[in-house]
Scaffold this motif. Sequence first.
Motif, PDB file in Angstrom:
ATOM      1  N   ARG A   1       4.592 -13.184  -0.326  1.00 12.58           N
ATOM      2  CA  ARG A   1       4.372 -14.373  -1.152  1.00 12.58           C
ATOM      3  C   ARG A   1       2.944 -14.307  -1.700  1.00 12.58           C
ATOM      4  NH1 ARG A   1       4.373 -17.728   4.323  1.00 12.58           N
ATOM      5  NH2 ARG A   1       2.156 -17.686   4.762  1.00 12.58           N
ATOM      6  N   ALA A   2       2.621 -15.232  -2.566  1.00 12.01           N
ATOM      7  CA  ALA A   2       1.280 -15.275  -3.162  1.00 12.01           C
ATOM      8  C   ALA A   2       0.229 -15.253  -2.061  1.00 12.01           C
ATOM      9  CB  ALA A   2       1.118 -16.525  -4.013  1.00 12.01           C
ATOM     10  N   GLY A   3      -0.806 -14.442  -2.274  1.00 13.19           N
ATOM     11  CA  GLY A   3      -1.887 -14.315  -1.303  1.00 13.19           C
ATOM     12  C   GLY A   3      -1.723 -13.166  -0.340  1.00 13.19           C
ATOM     13  N   ASP A   4      -0.586 -12.477  -0.387  1.00 16.06           N
ATOM     14  CA  ASP A   4      -0.342 -11.377   0.539  1.00 16.06           C
ATOM     15  C   ASP A   4      -0.912 -10.065   0.004  1.00 16.06           C
ATOM     16  OD1 ASP A   4       0.849 -12.890   2.497  1.00 16.06           O
ATOM     17  OD2 ASP A   4       2.888 -12.508   1.785  1.00 16.06           O
ATOM     18  N   LEU A   5      -1.308  -9.231   0.951  1.00 17.28           N
ATOM     19  CA  LEU A   5      -1.935  -7.950   0.647  1.00 17.28           C
ATOM     20  C   LEU A   5      -1.226  -6.850   1.434  1.00 17.28           C
ATOM     21  CD1 LEU A   5      -4.282  -6.104  -0.366  1.00 17.28           C
ATOM     22  CD2 LEU A   5      -5.609  -6.954   1.584  1.00 17.28           C
ATOM     23  N   VAL A   6      -0.904  -5.758   0.725  1.00 18.06           N
ATOM     24  CA  VAL A   6      -0.331  -4.576   1.348  1.00 18.06           C
ATOM     25  C   VAL A   6      -1.298  -3.429   1.098  1.00 18.06           C
ATOM     26  CG1 VAL A   6       1.608  -2.960   1.402  1.00 18.06           C
ATOM     27  CG2 VAL A   6       2.030  -5.402   0.966  1.00 18.06           C
ATOM     28  N   ALA A   7      -1.778  -2.813   2.170  1.00 18.59           N
ATOM     29  CA  ALA A   7      -2.719  -1.695   2.096  1.00 18.59           C
ATOM     30  C   ALA A   7      -1.955  -0.402   2.348  1.00 18.59           C
ATOM     31  CB  ALA A   7      -3.815  -1.871   3.136  1.00 18.59           C
ATOM     32  N   LEU A   8      -1.979   0.512   1.374  1.00 17.70           N
ATOM     33  CA  LEU A   8      -1.259   1.780   1.480  1.00 17.70           C
ATOM     34  C   LEU A   8      -2.238   2.931   1.631  1.00 17.70           C
ATOM     35  CD1 LEU A   8       1.381   1.408  -1.379  1.00 17.70           C
ATOM     36  CD2 LEU A   8       1.758   1.153   1.061  1.00 17.70           C
ATOM     37  N   ASN A   9      -1.958   3.812   2.568  1.00 18.78           N
ATOM     38  CA  ASN A   9      -2.766   5.012   2.772  1.00 18.78           C
ATOM     39  C   ASN A   9      -1.850   6.214   2.898  1.00 18.78           C
ATOM     40  OD1 ASN A   9      -5.465   3.750   3.077  1.00 18.78           O
ATOM     41  ND2 ASN A   9      -4.447   2.745   4.803  1.00 18.78           N
ATOM     42  N   GLY A  10      -2.307   7.328   2.395  1.00 18.88           N
ATOM     43  CA  GLY A  10      -1.554   8.569   2.457  1.00 18.88           C
ATOM     44  C   GLY A  10      -2.074   9.512   1.394  1.00 18.88           C
ATOM     45  N   GLU A  11      -1.897  10.797   1.634  1.00 16.99           N
ATOM     46  CA  GLU A  11      -2.418  11.796   0.705  1.00 16.99           C
ATOM     47  C   GLU A  11      -1.647  11.757  -0.619  1.00 16.99           C
ATOM     48  OE1 GLU A  11       0.012  15.670   2.280  1.00 16.99           O
ATOM     49  OE2 GLU A  11      -1.689  14.976   3.446  1.00 16.99           O
ATOM     50  N   LEU A  12      -2.133  12.538  -1.579  1.00 17.60           N
ATOM     51  CA  LEU A  12      -1.443  12.658  -2.861  1.00 17.60           C
ATOM     52  C   LEU A  12      -0.001  13.079  -2.624  1.00 17.60           C
ATOM     53  CD1 LEU A  12      -4.119  14.487  -5.020  1.00 17.60           C
ATOM     54  CD2 LEU A  12      -3.257  12.182  -5.380  1.00 17.60           C
ATOM     55  N   GLY A  13       0.921  12.411  -3.297  1.00 14.51           N
ATOM     56  CA  GLY A  13       2.324  12.766  -3.180  1.00 14.51           C
ATOM     57  C   GLY A  13       3.023  12.245  -1.938  1.00 14.51           C
ATOM     58  N   ALA A  14       2.357  11.403  -1.163  1.00 17.17           N
ATOM     59  CA  ALA A  14       2.960  10.904   0.077  1.00 17.17           C
ATOM     60  C   ALA A  14       4.092   9.913  -0.172  1.00 17.17           C
ATOM     61  CB  ALA A  14       1.892  10.258   0.962  1.00 17.17           C
ATOM     62  N   GLY A  15       4.017   9.184  -1.281  1.00 18.34           N
ATOM     63  CA  GLY A  15       5.065   8.201  -1.568  1.00 18.34           C
ATOM     64  C   GLY A  15       4.537   6.791  -1.781  1.00 18.34           C
ATOM     65  N   LYS A  16       3.240   6.634  -1.962  1.00 21.31           N
ATOM     66  CA  LYS A  16       2.648   5.297  -2.130  1.00 21.31           C
ATOM     67  C   LYS A  16       3.188   4.587  -3.370  1.00 21.31           C
ATOM     68  CE  LYS A  16      -1.537   6.974  -2.075  1.00 21.31           C
ATOM     69  NZ  LYS A  16      -1.214   8.404  -1.874  1.00 21.31           N
ATOM     70  N   THR A  17       3.215   5.296  -4.492  1.00 26.90           N
ATOM     71  CA  THR A  17       3.707   4.676  -5.723  1.00 26.90           C
ATOM     72  C   THR A  17       5.212   4.485  -5.670  1.00 26.90           C
ATOM     73  OG1 THR A  17       1.848   5.560  -6.990  1.00 26.90           O
ATOM     74  CG2 THR A  17       3.775   4.861  -8.241  1.00 26.90           C
ATOM     75  N   THR A  18       5.939   5.377  -5.047  1.00 23.56           N
ATOM     76  CA  THR A  18       7.386   5.205  -4.878  1.00 23.56           C
ATOM     77  C   THR A  18       7.676   3.952  -4.058  1.00 23.56           C
ATOM     78  OG1 THR A  18       7.746   7.582  -5.028  1.00 23.56           O
ATOM     79  CG2 THR A  18       9.487   6.296  -3.966  1.00 23.56           C
ATOM     80  N   PHE A  19       6.911   3.744  -2.992  1.00 25.15           N
ATOM     81  CA  PHE A  19       7.025   2.527  -2.189  1.00 25.15           C
ATOM     82  C   PHE A  19       6.777   1.302  -3.068  1.00 25.15           C
ATOM     83  CE2 PHE A  19       4.865  -0.897  -0.031  1.00 25.15           C
ATOM     84  CZ  PHE A  19       5.654  -1.137   1.072  1.00 25.15           C
ATOM     85  N   THR A  20       5.708   1.339  -3.855  1.00 26.05           N
ATOM     86  CA  THR A  20       5.332   0.194  -4.685  1.00 26.05           C
ATOM     87  C   THR A  20       6.373  -0.050  -5.769  1.00 26.05           C
ATOM     88  OG1 THR A  20       3.018   0.696  -4.232  1.00 26.05           O
ATOM     89  CG2 THR A  20       3.462  -0.831  -6.033  1.00 26.05           C
TER      90      THR A  20
END
Length: 159
Positions: free
Chosen positions: A23-42
């Motif tokens: 909901r509004a105000g929430d933060l998700v912090a993603l970590n991982g090397e290039l190609g790990a899947g961060k943008t796919t998750f997003t």
Amino acid sequence: MQLEIDTPERMAELGARIARELRAGDLVALNGELGAGKTTFTRGLGGQLGVRGSVTSPTFVLARTHRRIGGGAPLVHVDAYRLGSSAELDDLDIDWSASIVVVEWAAGMLDGVAEHWIEIDIRRPTGAGAVIADGEEPVEPRFVSITGHGSRWRDLRLD
């Protein structure tokens, strides 16, 4: 929480599952090397939220705001790879309280930004890689660790 995600489609599904809790105000912090899947998750997260347009990596613009088709808190997708500190993240002038914010390359960038957040670490396997069959791209599993920080996410469960 520890998960093994075997395909990009499953990574997007994980993003969608997390989106249902946000909901509004929430933060998700993603970590991982290039190609790990961060943008796919997003991308999966944005799809579940019903954002307009496609979710792509904001590497060159640093942050992209995605409005939602039905209204509601926008998704702000940040790529902190080229930022040097949390102060530079703060300089992006994000409306943290009215948005759902996903920060890629978040390690060390969130000092003082939020009291509550979900941290997702994505690891790729090391070694020879997956077997390629019939000219297709290899698909390797990802190992995902999800940690809730602060009282809002202390008892995070994904059903």
